[in-house]
Design a protein around this motif. Structure first.
Motif, PDB file in Angstrom:
ATOM      1  N   LEU A   1       0.870  -1.186   0.000  1.00 47.65           N
ATOM      2  CA  LEU A   1       0.000   0.000   0.000  1.00 47.65           C
ATOM      3  C   LEU A   1       0.906   1.236   0.000  1.00 47.65           C
ATOM      4  O   LEU A   1       1.586   1.510   0.995  1.00 47.65           O
ATOM      5  CB  LEU A   1      -0.912   0.028   1.234  1.00 47.65           C
ATOM      6  CG  LEU A   1      -1.746  -1.229   1.520  1.00 47.65           C
ATOM      7  CD1 LEU A   1      -2.720  -0.970   2.674  1.00 47.65           C
ATOM      8  CD2 LEU A   1      -2.489  -1.693   0.292  1.00 47.65           C
TER       9      LEU A   1
ATOM     10  N   ASP B   1       1.396   3.889   2.857  1.00 47.35           N
ATOM     11  CA  ASP B   1       2.256   3.570   4.002  1.00 47.35           C
ATOM     12  C   ASP B   1       3.698   3.647   3.493  1.00 47.35           C
ATOM     13  O   ASP B   1       4.222   2.677   2.921  1.00 47.35           O
ATOM     14  CB  ASP B   1       1.990   2.148   4.511  1.00 47.35           C
ATOM     15  CG  ASP B   1       0.795   2.084   5.451  1.00 47.35           C
ATOM     16  OD1 ASP B   1       0.481   3.101   6.091  1.00 47.35           O
ATOM     17  OD2 ASP B   1       0.176   1.011   5.538  1.00 47.35           O
TER      18      ASP B   1
ATOM     19  N   TYR C   1      -6.735   0.854  12.310  1.00 49.93           N
ATOM     20  CA  TYR C   1      -5.910  -0.227  11.739  1.00 49.93           C
ATOM     21  C   TYR C   1      -6.571  -1.597  11.857  1.00 49.93           C
ATOM     22  O   TYR C   1      -7.506  -1.777  12.637  1.00 49.93           O
ATOM     23  CB  TYR C   1      -4.580  -0.316  12.508  1.00 49.93           C
ATOM     24  CG  TYR C   1      -3.732   0.911  12.450  1.00 49.93           C
ATOM     25  CD1 TYR C   1      -2.813   1.079  11.417  1.00 49.93           C
ATOM     26  CD2 TYR C   1      -3.829   1.895  13.425  1.00 49.93           C
ATOM     27  CE1 TYR C   1      -2.006   2.205  11.359  1.00 49.93           C
ATOM     28  CE2 TYR C   1      -3.027   3.032  13.372  1.00 49.93           C
ATOM     29  CZ  TYR C   1      -2.113   3.174  12.337  1.00 49.93           C
ATOM     30  OH  TYR C   1      -1.321   4.290  12.285  1.00 49.93           O
ATOM     31  N   GLY C   2      -5.975  -2.561  11.139  1.00 49.24           N
ATOM     32  CA  GLY C   2      -6.233  -3.951  11.473  1.00 49.24           C
ATOM     33  C   GLY C   2      -5.336  -4.264  12.659  1.00 49.24           C
ATOM     34  O   GLY C   2      -4.163  -3.870  12.675  1.00 49.24           O
TER      35      GLY C   2
ATOM     36  N   GLU D   1     -10.280  -6.036  11.979  1.00 47.13           N
ATOM     37  CA  GLU D   1     -10.148  -4.798  11.205  1.00 47.13           C
ATOM     38  C   GLU D   1     -10.821  -3.652  11.950  1.00 47.13           C
ATOM     39  O   GLU D   1     -11.992  -3.717  12.295  1.00 47.13           O
ATOM     40  CB  GLU D   1     -10.758  -4.998   9.807  1.00 47.13           C
ATOM     41  CG  GLU D   1     -10.656  -3.787   8.892  1.00 47.13           C
ATOM     42  CD  GLU D   1      -9.231  -3.407   8.480  1.00 47.13           C
ATOM     43  OE1 GLU D   1      -8.290  -4.194   8.699  1.00 47.13           O
ATOM     44  OE2 GLU D   1      -9.062  -2.294   7.940  1.00 47.13           O
ATOM     45  N   LYS D   2     -10.060  -2.607  12.215  1.00 49.86           N
ATOM     46  CA  LYS D   2     -10.529  -1.375  12.845  1.00 49.86           C
ATOM     47  C   LYS D   2     -11.454  -1.616  14.047  1.00 49.86           C
ATOM     48  O   LYS D   2     -12.630  -1.234  14.031  1.00 49.86           O
ATOM     49  CB  LYS D   2     -11.191  -0.480  11.794  1.00 49.86           C
ATOM     50  CG  LYS D   2     -10.272  -0.259  10.584  1.00 49.86           C
ATOM     51  CD  LYS D   2     -10.557   0.983   9.799  1.00 49.86           C
ATOM     52  CE  LYS D   2      -9.468   1.262   8.797  1.00 49.86           C
ATOM     53  NZ  LYS D   2      -9.521   0.557   7.533  1.00 49.86           N
TER      54      LYS D   2
ATOM     55  N   ILE E   1      -1.529  -3.734  11.806  1.00 47.83           N
ATOM     56  CA  ILE E   1      -1.086  -4.175  10.476  1.00 47.83           C
ATOM     57  C   ILE E   1      -0.720  -2.927   9.673  1.00 47.83           C
ATOM     58  O   ILE E   1      -1.431  -1.931   9.703  1.00 47.83           O
ATOM     59  CB  ILE E   1      -2.241  -4.922   9.773  1.00 47.83           C
ATOM     60  CG1 ILE E   1      -2.655  -6.149  10.581  1.00 47.83           C
ATOM     61  CG2 ILE E   1      -1.866  -5.283   8.338  1.00 47.83           C
ATOM     62  CD1 ILE E   1      -3.975  -6.778  10.145  1.00 47.83           C
TER      63      ILE E   1
ATOM     64  N   GLN F   1     -12.727  -6.831   3.391  1.00 52.21           N
ATOM     65  CA  GLN F   1     -11.456  -6.534   4.053  1.00 52.21           C
ATOM     66  C   GLN F   1     -10.453  -7.678   3.916  1.00 52.21           C
ATOM     67  O   GLN F   1     -10.783  -8.831   4.184  1.00 52.21           O
ATOM     68  CB  GLN F   1     -11.696  -6.239   5.548  1.00 52.21           C
ATOM     69  CG  GLN F   1     -12.571  -5.020   5.813  1.00 52.21           C
ATOM     70  CD  GLN F   1     -11.905  -3.715   5.363  1.00 52.21           C
ATOM     71  OE1 GLN F   1     -10.693  -3.667   5.097  1.00 52.21           O
ATOM     72  NE2 GLN F   1     -12.689  -2.654   5.285  1.00 52.21           N
TER      73      GLN F   1
ATOM     74  N   THR G   1      -7.970  -8.120   5.847  1.00 49.73           N
ATOM     75  CA  THR G   1      -7.732  -8.616   7.214  1.00 49.73           C
ATOM     76  C   THR G   1      -8.648  -9.815   7.501  1.00 49.73           C
ATOM     77  O   THR G   1      -8.200 -10.836   8.034  1.00 49.73           O
ATOM     78  CB  THR G   1      -8.032  -7.490   8.235  1.00 49.73           C
ATOM     79  OG1 THR G   1      -7.232  -6.364   7.885  1.00 49.73           O
ATOM     80  CG2 THR G   1      -7.728  -7.908   9.661  1.00 49.73           C
TER      81      THR G   1
ATOM     82  N   ARG H   1       7.672   4.000   9.579  1.00 51.81           N
ATOM     83  CA  ARG H   1       6.511   4.115   8.692  1.00 51.81           C
ATOM     84  C   ARG H   1       5.851   5.489   8.831  1.00 51.81           C
ATOM     85  O   ARG H   1       5.666   6.008   9.931  1.00 51.81           O
ATOM     86  CB  ARG H   1       5.523   3.011   9.042  1.00 51.81           C
ATOM     87  CG  ARG H   1       4.195   3.067   8.283  1.00 51.81           C
ATOM     88  CD  ARG H   1       3.109   3.493   9.213  1.00 51.81           C
ATOM     89  NE  ARG H   1       1.792   3.404   8.595  1.00 51.81           N
ATOM     90  CZ  ARG H   1       0.711   3.863   9.163  1.00 51.81           C
ATOM     91  NH1 ARG H   1       0.763   4.424  10.345  1.00 51.81           N
ATOM     92  NH2 ARG H   1      -0.450   3.770   8.559  1.00 51.81           N
TER      93      ARG H   1
HETATM   94  C1  G1P Z   1      -5.664  -0.794   5.478  1.00 50.19           C
HETATM   95  C2  G1P Z   1      -5.907  -2.168   6.124  1.00 50.19           C
HETATM   96  C3  G1P Z   1      -5.617  -2.107   7.623  1.00 50.19           C
HETATM   97  C4  G1P Z   1      -4.223  -1.606   7.862  1.00 50.19           C
HETATM   98  C5  G1P Z   1      -4.000  -0.236   7.141  1.00 50.19           C
HETATM   99  C6  G1P Z   1      -2.553   0.195   7.234  1.00 50.19           C
HETATM  100  O1  G1P Z   1      -6.617   0.110   5.971  1.00 50.19           O
HETATM  101  O2  G1P Z   1      -7.255  -2.542   5.883  1.00 50.19           O
HETATM  102  O3  G1P Z   1      -5.769  -3.385   8.201  1.00 50.19           O
HETATM  103  O4  G1P Z   1      -3.978  -1.467   9.251  1.00 50.19           O
HETATM  104  O5  G1P Z   1      -4.353  -0.321   5.763  1.00 50.19           O
HETATM  105  O6  G1P Z   1      -2.343   1.413   6.620  1.00 50.19           O
HETATM  106  P1  G1P Z   1      -6.905   1.562   5.301  1.00 50.19           P
HETATM  107  O7  G1P Z   1      -5.962   2.516   5.971  1.00 50.19           O
HETATM  108  O8  G1P Z   1      -6.654   1.414   3.848  1.00 50.19           O
HETATM  109  O9  G1P Z   1      -8.342   1.863   5.628  1.00 50.19           O
END
Ligand code: G1P
Length: 290
Positions: free
Chosen positions: A133, A136, A172-173, A192-193, A205, A231, A233, A254
């Motif tokens: 991603l 991050d 976060y997850g 997740e969240k 995560i 999700q 996760t 990060r």
């Molecule tokens: C995603 C994931 C989440 C993770 C996060 C990290 O969430 O679903 O588990 O902790 O990225 O950046 P988002 O931030 O895209 O909602």
């Protein structure tokens, strides 16, 4: 069967980037720049350095700029050549990814990370693969390489994790785990969240995953989760009934470039790598006062 080597990286970049509106009306979040390079470039560079050969972008129909960015630009290259800007030319050429190694897949509406990953199935075929991603941004060490090193030993799913403030867990997850070895966690549960009161830990995560090929099978069994989206996760948790899932506390730093403060910090941290800029900016901030 597992791969000898992780060779494919998936970059989910179809998000609307609402936290960065209005700029994201015309530029996708991943194409926002940290100094002179888009976030996506940092992610691709990390992948390349970790030995990735095929790059799959999952994006929306409006967002085709990433394809241009990583494709040969003959006009620009001959201009730089003519002007004898050889260093710049080298830098620009280094970005080019061969057509056969660069795939763009469209996700018409943002329906979650797992939905984005599911769309890559017919390109990934039977391989295990990684997911990055780009918002991050991880500096200081190659997180993808660190996760691949764990994958090479365990031949199972590996996820980047880091400690966060308890009050922030709902972004976060979150994993529940036991320590296996220094920085390596065996994951028992993933949410997740979660609400702060429901979070099993403060180990979050981050956006780096090494996934086994059978994740596609589990995504298809996953129900709509947090935020009304599919999700990853939840899909990984489903898969943990069959495969071990490992968390790795990576060693870099990060930056959450999906939010303004994190994005600004990443700019400063990147700029500070240059001694001259560092000196100037420090002086500038000091004189701004408060
Ligand atoms: C995603 C994931 C989440 C993770 C996060 C990290 O969430 O679903 O588990 O902790 O990225 O950046 P988002 O931030 O895209 O909602």
């Amino acid at each position: 069967m597992h791969n000898k080597k992780i060779k494919i990286a998936v970059f989910p970049i179809a998000g609307m980037g609402t936290r960065f509106l209005p700029i994201t009306k015309t530029i996708s979040k991943e194409m926002l720049n940290i100094l002179d390079r888009p976030l996506l470039d940092y992610a691709v560079e990390e992948a390349k350095a970790a030995g990735i050969e095929t790059f799959i972008f999952v994006t929306n129909k409006e967002n085709t700029k990433p394809l241009d960015y990583f494709s040969k630009n003959t006009k620009l290259e001959s201009f730089l050549k003519k002007k004898k800007k050889i260093d710049l030319l080298k830098q620009i050429k280094k970005l080019n990814i061969k057509k056969k190694n660069l795939k763009i897949i469209f996700q018409d509406k943002p329906s979650g990370l797992a939905d984005a990953i599911l769309r890559t199935e017919k390109y990934v075929k039977k391989e295990d693969f990684c997911v990055i991603l780009p918002d991050d941004l991880i500096l200081g060490a190659n997180c993808t390489q660190e996760l691949i090193n764990v994958y090479n030993k365990k031949k199972s799913t590996v996820i980047g994790v880091m400690e966060v403030d308890k009050k922030d867990v709902s972004s976060y997850g979150i994993i529940e785990s036991s320590v296996f070895k220094k920085n390596i966690y065996k994951i028992k549960n993933m949410i997740e969240k979660p609400k702060v009161k429901d979070a099993p830990s403060n180990l979050a995560i981050v956006g780096r995953y090494i996934l086994l090929n059978d994740i596609y099978k589990f995504i298809k069994k996953t129900k709509i989760g947090s935020g009304g989206e599919l999700q990853i996760t939840d899909a990984i948790f489903l898969s943990s009934k069959l495969n071990e899932v490992w968390g790795y506390k990576f060693s870099g730093k990060r930056y959450d470039c999906g939010n303004k403060i994190g994005f600004l910090k990443a700019q400063i941290a990147t700029a500070f790598k240059d001694k001259e800029i560092k000196k100037e900016i420090k002086k500038f901030i000091k004189n701004l006062g408060g």
